[in-house]
Design a protein around this motif. Structure first.
Motif, PDB file in Angstrom:
ATOM      1  N   ALA A  18       1.387  -1.405   0.124  1.00  0.00           N
ATOM      2  CA  ALA A  18      -0.099   0.008  -0.035  1.00  0.00           C
ATOM      3  C   ALA A  18       0.911   1.523   0.469  1.00  0.00           C
ATOM      4  O   ALA A  18       0.929   2.236  -0.696  1.00  0.00           O
ATOM      5  CB  ALA A  18      -0.689   0.303   0.880  1.00  0.00           C
ATOM      6  N   SER A  19       1.503   0.969   0.782  1.00  0.00           N
ATOM      7  CA  SER A  19       2.804   2.618   0.402  1.00  0.00           C
ATOM      8  C   SER A  19       3.849   2.483  -0.597  1.00  0.00           C
ATOM      9  O   SER A  19       4.325   3.729  -0.575  1.00  0.00           O
ATOM     10  CB  SER A  19       3.349   2.322   2.074  1.00  0.00           C
ATOM     11  OG  SER A  19       4.425   1.051   2.152  1.00  0.00           O
ATOM     12  N   LEU A  20       4.543   1.667  -0.943  1.00  0.00           N
ATOM     13  CA  LEU A  20       5.203   1.347  -2.089  1.00  0.00           C
ATOM     14  C   LEU A  20       4.833   1.711  -3.433  1.00  0.00           C
ATOM     15  O   LEU A  20       5.346   1.596  -4.535  1.00  0.00           O
ATOM     16  CB  LEU A  20       5.865  -0.133  -2.147  1.00  0.00           C
ATOM     17  CG  LEU A  20       7.247   0.353  -0.018  1.00  0.00           C
ATOM     18  CD1 LEU A  20       8.605  -0.935  -0.779  1.00  0.00           C
ATOM     19  CD2 LEU A  20       7.802   1.191  -0.434  1.00  0.00           C
ATOM     20  N   ALA A  21       3.379   1.000  -4.215  1.00  0.00           N
ATOM     21  CA  ALA A  21       3.041   1.234  -5.191  1.00  0.00           C
ATOM     22  C   ALA A  21       2.416   1.691  -5.819  1.00  0.00           C
ATOM     23  O   ALA A  21       2.877   2.904  -5.254  1.00  0.00           O
ATOM     24  CB  ALA A  21       1.645   0.288  -4.699  1.00  0.00           C
ATOM     25  N   TYR A  22       3.230   1.921  -7.755  1.00  0.00           N
ATOM     26  CA  TYR A  22       3.277   2.584  -7.952  1.00  0.00           C
ATOM     27  C   TYR A  22       1.978   3.203  -8.317  1.00  0.00           C
ATOM     28  O   TYR A  22       1.417   2.476  -8.871  1.00  0.00           O
ATOM     29  CB  TYR A  22       4.622   2.605  -8.885  1.00  0.00           C
ATOM     30  CG  TYR A  22       4.394   3.758 -10.362  1.00  0.00           C
ATOM     31  CD1 TYR A  22       5.119   4.396 -10.142  1.00  0.00           C
ATOM     32  CD2 TYR A  22       3.409   3.805 -11.337  1.00  0.00           C
ATOM     33  CE1 TYR A  22       5.089   5.931 -10.967  1.00  0.00           C
ATOM     34  CE2 TYR A  22       4.086   4.518 -12.844  1.00  0.00           C
ATOM     35  CZ  TYR A  22       4.290   5.747 -12.120  1.00  0.00           C
ATOM     36  OH  TYR A  22       4.957   6.606 -13.525  1.00  0.00           O
ATOM     37  N   ASN A  23       1.681   4.273  -8.201  1.00  0.00           N
ATOM     38  CA  ASN A  23       1.018   4.688  -8.455  1.00  0.00           C
ATOM     39  C   ASN A  23       0.626   6.416  -9.991  1.00  0.00           C
ATOM     40  O   ASN A  23      -0.767   6.192  -9.916  1.00  0.00           O
ATOM     41  CB  ASN A  23       0.257   5.982  -7.570  1.00  0.00           C
ATOM     42  CG  ASN A  23       0.506   6.481  -7.005  1.00  0.00           C
ATOM     43  OD1 ASN A  23       1.152   7.531  -7.972  1.00  0.00           O
ATOM     44  ND2 ASN A  23       0.517   7.354  -5.751  1.00  0.00           N
ATOM     45  N   GLY A  24       1.477   6.058 -11.212  1.00  0.00           N
ATOM     46  CA  GLY A  24       2.010   7.061 -11.782  1.00  0.00           C
ATOM     47  C   GLY A  24       2.350   8.073 -11.562  1.00  0.00           C
ATOM     48  O   GLY A  24       2.495   8.808 -13.123  1.00  0.00           O
ATOM     49  N   LYS A  25       2.117   8.329 -10.921  1.00  0.00           N
ATOM     50  CA  LYS A  25       2.663   9.845 -10.272  1.00  0.00           C
ATOM     51  C   LYS A  25       4.086   9.887  -8.965  1.00  0.00           C
ATOM     52  O   LYS A  25       4.574  11.233  -8.447  1.00  0.00           O
ATOM     53  CB  LYS A  25       2.145  10.733  -9.895  1.00  0.00           C
ATOM     54  CG  LYS A  25       0.631  11.862 -11.260  1.00  0.00           C
ATOM     55  CD  LYS A  25      -0.140  12.409 -11.062  1.00  0.00           C
ATOM     56  CE  LYS A  25      -0.631  12.937 -12.276  1.00  0.00           C
ATOM     57  NZ  LYS A  25      -2.115  13.886 -11.817  1.00  0.00           N
ATOM     58  N   GLY A  26       3.452   8.783  -8.300  1.00  0.00           N
ATOM     59  CA  GLY A  26       4.550   8.172  -7.294  1.00  0.00           C
ATOM     60  C   GLY A  26       4.547   7.227  -6.724  1.00  0.00           C
ATOM     61  O   GLY A  26       3.883   5.963  -7.413  1.00  0.00           O
ATOM     62  N   LEU A  29      -0.726   4.450  -2.302  1.00  0.00           N
ATOM     63  CA  LEU A  29      -2.212   4.003  -2.340  1.00  0.00           C
ATOM     64  C   LEU A  29      -3.075   5.162  -1.703  1.00  0.00           C
ATOM     65  O   LEU A  29      -3.736   5.975  -2.254  1.00  0.00           O
ATOM     66  CB  LEU A  29      -3.076   2.469  -1.794  1.00  0.00           C
ATOM     67  CG  LEU A  29      -2.113   1.719  -2.818  1.00  0.00           C
ATOM     68  CD1 LEU A  29      -3.064   0.003  -1.613  1.00  0.00           C
ATOM     69  CD2 LEU A  29      -3.205   1.676  -4.323  1.00  0.00           C
ATOM     70  N   ASN A  30      -2.654   5.720  -0.805  1.00  0.00           N
ATOM     71  CA  ASN A  30      -3.409   6.715  -0.456  1.00  0.00           C
ATOM     72  C   ASN A  30      -2.909   8.373  -0.927  1.00  0.00           C
ATOM     73  O   ASN A  30      -3.822   8.587  -0.908  1.00  0.00           O
ATOM     74  CB  ASN A  30      -2.138   7.301   0.839  1.00  0.00           C
ATOM     75  CG  ASN A  30      -3.459   8.193   1.740  1.00  0.00           C
ATOM     76  OD1 ASN A  30      -4.791   7.214   2.162  1.00  0.00           O
ATOM     77  ND2 ASN A  30      -2.962   8.579   3.019  1.00  0.00           N
ATOM     78  N   SER A  31      -1.355   8.602  -1.482  1.00  0.00           N
ATOM     79  CA  SER A  31      -1.163   9.438  -2.657  1.00  0.00           C
ATOM     80  C   SER A  31      -2.279   9.653  -3.543  1.00  0.00           C
ATOM     81  O   SER A  31      -3.103  10.788  -3.582  1.00  0.00           O
ATOM     82  CB  SER A  31      -0.078   9.597  -2.668  1.00  0.00           C
ATOM     83  OG  SER A  31       0.774   8.665  -3.095  1.00  0.00           O
ATOM     84  N   VAL A  53      -7.388   0.470  -6.213  1.00  0.00           N
ATOM     85  CA  VAL A  53      -6.204  -0.695  -6.292  1.00  0.00           C
ATOM     86  C   VAL A  53      -6.476  -1.684  -7.845  1.00  0.00           C
ATOM     87  O   VAL A  53      -4.767  -1.725  -7.843  1.00  0.00           O
ATOM     88  CB  VAL A  53      -6.872  -2.204  -5.835  1.00  0.00           C
ATOM     89  CG1 VAL A  53      -6.526  -3.474  -6.055  1.00  0.00           C
ATOM     90  CG2 VAL A  53      -6.766  -1.806  -4.122  1.00  0.00           C
ATOM     91  N   ALA A  54      -7.296  -1.243  -8.440  1.00  0.00           N
ATOM     92  CA  ALA A  54      -6.945  -1.563 -10.066  1.00  0.00           C
ATOM     93  C   ALA A  54      -6.357  -0.328 -11.039  1.00  0.00           C
ATOM     94  O   ALA A  54      -5.510  -0.842 -11.957  1.00  0.00           O
ATOM     95  CB  ALA A  54      -8.585  -1.448 -10.438  1.00  0.00           C
ATOM     96  N   PHE A  55      -6.346   0.808 -10.537  1.00  0.00           N
ATOM     97  CA  PHE A  55      -5.276   1.319 -11.018  1.00  0.00           C
ATOM     98  C   PHE A  55      -4.324   1.608 -11.055  1.00  0.00           C
ATOM     99  O   PHE A  55      -3.886   1.959 -12.239  1.00  0.00           O
ATOM    100  CB  PHE A  55      -5.542   3.155 -10.337  1.00  0.00           C
ATOM    101  CG  PHE A  55      -5.162   4.562 -11.427  1.00  0.00           C
ATOM    102  CD1 PHE A  55      -6.290   5.402 -12.309  1.00  0.00           C
ATOM    103  CD2 PHE A  55      -3.986   4.803 -11.199  1.00  0.00           C
ATOM    104  CE1 PHE A  55      -5.489   5.499 -13.253  1.00  0.00           C
ATOM    105  CE2 PHE A  55      -3.131   5.446 -11.766  1.00  0.00           C
ATOM    106  CZ  PHE A  55      -3.879   6.801 -12.729  1.00  0.00           C
TER     107      PHE A  55
END
Length: 88
Positions: A18-26, A29-31, A53-55
């Motif tokens: 949850a804290s390390l997953a790449y989210n497209g900009k950083g 999951l929280n960000s 999660v899907a993102f």
């Protein structure tokens, strides 16, 4: 991954994801939750959480194709509901 599971509990592994997953900009999951819904991860509805999660599966693709993100979100929700029903 084997060594991680030997040293960390399942909750700790999920916390790392949850804290390390790449989210497209950083990372995290929280960000991503803040960016998509302007609220923290723990305040999301089931549908919003599934979308977060899907993102993470393909951030660049889903940012450009929201209809594909919607389809992936629906798949995750369906699987979660099926799992809940099977647990009863």
């Amino acid at each position: 991954m084997l060594f991680v599971s030997l040293h960390l509990s399942q909750d700790e592994v999920l916390g790392l994801y949850a804290s390390l997953a790449y989210n497209g900009k950083g990372q995290g999951l929280n960000s991503l939750s803040q960016g998509l819904f302007t609220k923290p991860l723990d305040a999301l509805s089931d549908e919003e959480a599934a979308m977060v999660v899907a993102f993470t599966w393909a951030p660049d693709l889903y940012a450009q194709h929201p209809e594909r993100l919607r389809a992936r979100t629906d798949i995750l929700l369906s699987r979660a509901r099926s799992t809940q029903l099977n647990a009863l």
